[in-house]
Motif scaffolding. Structure first.
Motif, PDB file in Angstrom:
ATOM      1  N   ILE A 156       0.849  -1.197   0.000  1.00 33.36           N
ATOM      2  CA  ILE A 156       0.000   0.000   0.000  1.00 33.36           C
ATOM      3  C   ILE A 156       0.881   1.243   0.000  1.00 33.36           C
ATOM      4  O   ILE A 156       0.683   2.178  -0.795  1.00 33.36           O
ATOM      5  CB  ILE A 156      -0.931   0.010   1.224  1.00 33.36           C
ATOM      6  N   ASP A 157       1.860   1.275   0.895  1.00 34.63           N
ATOM      7  CA  ASP A 157       2.770   2.429   0.978  1.00 34.63           C
ATOM      8  C   ASP A 157       3.500   2.648  -0.343  1.00 34.63           C
ATOM      9  O   ASP A 157       3.600   3.773  -0.840  1.00 34.63           O
ATOM     10  CB  ASP A 157       3.792   2.225   2.104  1.00 34.63           C
ATOM     11  N   GLN A 158       4.013   1.571  -0.909  1.00 31.50           N
ATOM     12  CA  GLN A 158       4.797   1.664  -2.141  1.00 31.50           C
ATOM     13  C   GLN A 158       3.944   2.176  -3.293  1.00 31.50           C
ATOM     14  O   GLN A 158       4.375   3.064  -4.061  1.00 31.50           O
ATOM     15  CB  GLN A 158       5.383   0.293  -2.483  1.00 31.50           C
ATOM     16  N   ASN A 159       2.744   1.641  -3.434  1.00 25.75           N
ATOM     17  CA  ASN A 159       1.887   2.049  -4.549  1.00 25.75           C
ATOM     18  C   ASN A 159       1.352   3.458  -4.374  1.00 25.75           C
ATOM     19  O   ASN A 159       1.165   4.191  -5.349  1.00 25.75           O
ATOM     20  CB  ASN A 159       0.743   1.054  -4.723  1.00 25.75           C
ATOM     21  N   ILE A 160       1.092   3.859  -3.142  1.00 26.99           N
ATOM     22  CA  ILE A 160       0.672   5.249  -2.896  1.00 26.99           C
ATOM     23  C   ILE A 160       1.780   6.205  -3.305  1.00 26.99           C
ATOM     24  O   ILE A 160       1.520   7.223  -3.963  1.00 26.99           O
ATOM     25  CB  ILE A 160       0.291   5.448  -1.414  1.00 26.99           C
ATOM     26  N   GLN A 161       3.023   5.884  -2.948  1.00 28.51           N
ATOM     27  CA  GLN A 161       4.132   6.759  -3.313  1.00 28.51           C
ATOM     28  C   GLN A 161       4.307   6.823  -4.823  1.00 28.51           C
ATOM     29  O   GLN A 161       4.536   7.899  -5.398  1.00 28.51           O
ATOM     30  CB  GLN A 161       5.430   6.273  -2.659  1.00 28.51           C
ATOM     31  N   THR A 162       4.183   5.674  -5.492  1.00 22.41           N
ATOM     32  CA  THR A 162       4.280   5.657  -6.953  1.00 22.41           C
ATOM     33  C   THR A 162       3.169   6.496  -7.568  1.00 22.41           C
ATOM     34  O   THR A 162       3.407   7.283  -8.496  1.00 22.41           O
ATOM     35  CB  THR A 162       4.194   4.209  -7.476  1.00 22.41           C
ATOM     36  N   ALA A 163       1.944   6.352  -7.063  1.00 26.29           N
ATOM     37  CA  ALA A 163       0.806   7.108  -7.593  1.00 26.29           C
ATOM     38  C   ALA A 163       0.984   8.601  -7.372  1.00 26.29           C
ATOM     39  O   ALA A 163       0.647   9.420  -8.247  1.00 26.29           O
ATOM     40  CB  ALA A 163      -0.487   6.618  -6.955  1.00 26.29           C
ATOM     41  N   ILE A 164       1.521   8.988  -6.230  1.00 27.64           N
ATOM     42  CA  ILE A 164       1.781  10.409  -5.965  1.00 27.64           C
ATOM     43  C   ILE A 164       2.823  10.941  -6.944  1.00 27.64           C
ATOM     44  O   ILE A 164       2.664  12.016  -7.537  1.00 27.64           O
ATOM     45  CB  ILE A 164       2.252  10.608  -4.510  1.00 27.64           C
ATOM     46  N   ASN A 165       3.889  10.176  -7.133  1.00 25.10           N
ATOM     47  CA  ASN A 165       4.965  10.603  -8.043  1.00 25.10           C
ATOM     48  C   ASN A 165       4.463  10.783  -9.475  1.00 25.10           C
ATOM     49  O   ASN A 165       4.963  11.638 -10.218  1.00 25.10           O
ATOM     50  CB  ASN A 165       6.115   9.596  -8.019  1.00 25.10           C
ATOM     51  N   LEU A 166       3.473   9.962  -9.860  1.00 22.66           N
ATOM     52  CA  LEU A 166       2.954  10.010 -11.231  1.00 22.66           C
ATOM     53  C   LEU A 166       1.744  10.936 -11.383  1.00 22.66           C
ATOM     54  O   LEU A 166       1.213  11.094 -12.471  1.00 22.66           O
ATOM     55  CB  LEU A 166       2.569   8.597 -11.690  1.00 22.66           C
TER      56      LEU A 166
END
Length: 276
Positions: free
Chosen positions: A263-273
């Motif tokens: 969850i943490d990893q995908n949230i960070q990826t989504a924020i970056n994109l």
């Protein structure tokens, strides 16, 4: 048509996803080329103790590695991209094609496993038209699902045109604002379609699926009435639903605490994109 014949042929082989919800992986093979659509994980049954994930059997592809031209991804759910780290490790440097969000998730997965270096991952942008992979000309079109950037594909092959359209629904008020490109698919289909490969959960039930927008209303209703904490579970790739949970939390002055590594990893990826 026999593989020994010089006449063009097309084989379809399911390595997962037919008759089951998970482990989606579909193989299209011509005389000279193989293109794979999706590469997902499955989840263990109750009696499979000690098993974390189930991956497709790719021995057929390993034996024909010289023909495998690409893996094309339809969307970012784990049952469509989760097996990629295992497959890339076994068959290096197979080009991967994916839209922006799934591409970001894939890059993060491969980085975590030290597999990203030298791995080609091409961006699919439906607005820029088709792309060619061996004997296949692939026309991506946008569909609707519970995660941003889902795609279907109109595929031109030596023996005829195919439509490959996995998880989708018709949502006229999608969370990401991107509508199903019905007109684009209809125009492509005017060229003729030899076969449709399609899936939509719940298609055997009458009626229609409500818009994803309705989920935020459900979140708001629960948060408004709840006296204490509200726990929401979701697949780690369901970025749209996370955004709706965040919106509802902000509306009612609640703090949001993500729980779980993926969850943490995908949230960070989504924020970056720019998706959150």
């Amino acid at each position: 048509m026999s593989e020994e014949s010089h006449a063009p042929y097309l084989h379809y082989i399911s390595l997962g996803g037919n008759g089951e919800v998970t482990k989606n992986m579909h193989v299209f093979e011509t005389n000279d080329d193989i293109v794979v659509f999706d590469a997902g994980i499955g989840f263990p049954q109750a009696d499979q103790l000690g098993v974390d994930v189930v991956i497709p059997d790719v021995s057929y592809l390993v034996e024909r590695r010289s023909k495998v031209r690409a893996i094309v991804i339809s969307h970012a759910h784990e049952d469509h991209i989760g097996a990629l780290p295992y497959i890339v490790k076994e068959m290096t440097n197979i080009p991967i094609y994916a839209a922006k969000l799934p591409r970001g998730f894939i890059q993060a997965k491969l980085t975590e496993k030290n597999l990203l270096k030298g791995q080609p991952i091409h961006l699919i942008e439906p607005e820029k038209g088709p792309f060619k992979v061996g004997q296949f000309e692939i026309f991506p079109y946008r569909v609707n699902h519970s995660v941003p950037d889902p795609l279907g594909f109109f595929i031109k092959t030596p023996v005829g045109n195919m439509v490959f359209s996995p998880d989708f629904k018709f949502d006229w008020t999608p969370v990401d604002g991107k509508l199903f490109e019905v007109g684009k698919l209809a125009a492509l289909a005017q060229q003729g379609v030899l076969a449709l490969f399609s899936d939509s959960l719940g298609v055997n039930r009458e009626g229609y699926t409500e818009s994803e927008q309705m989920i935020q209303k459900a979140f708001e209703r629960e948060m408004q009435d709840a006296r204490g904490q509200v726990f929401i579970t979701t697949m780690s790739s369901n970025i749209s639903r996370m955004q709706q949970a965040i919106n509802a939390s902000v509306k009612y002055g609640r703090k949001v605490v993500p729980a779980g590594r993926s969850i943490d990893q995908n949230i960070q990826t989504a924020i970056n994109l720019g998706y959150l």
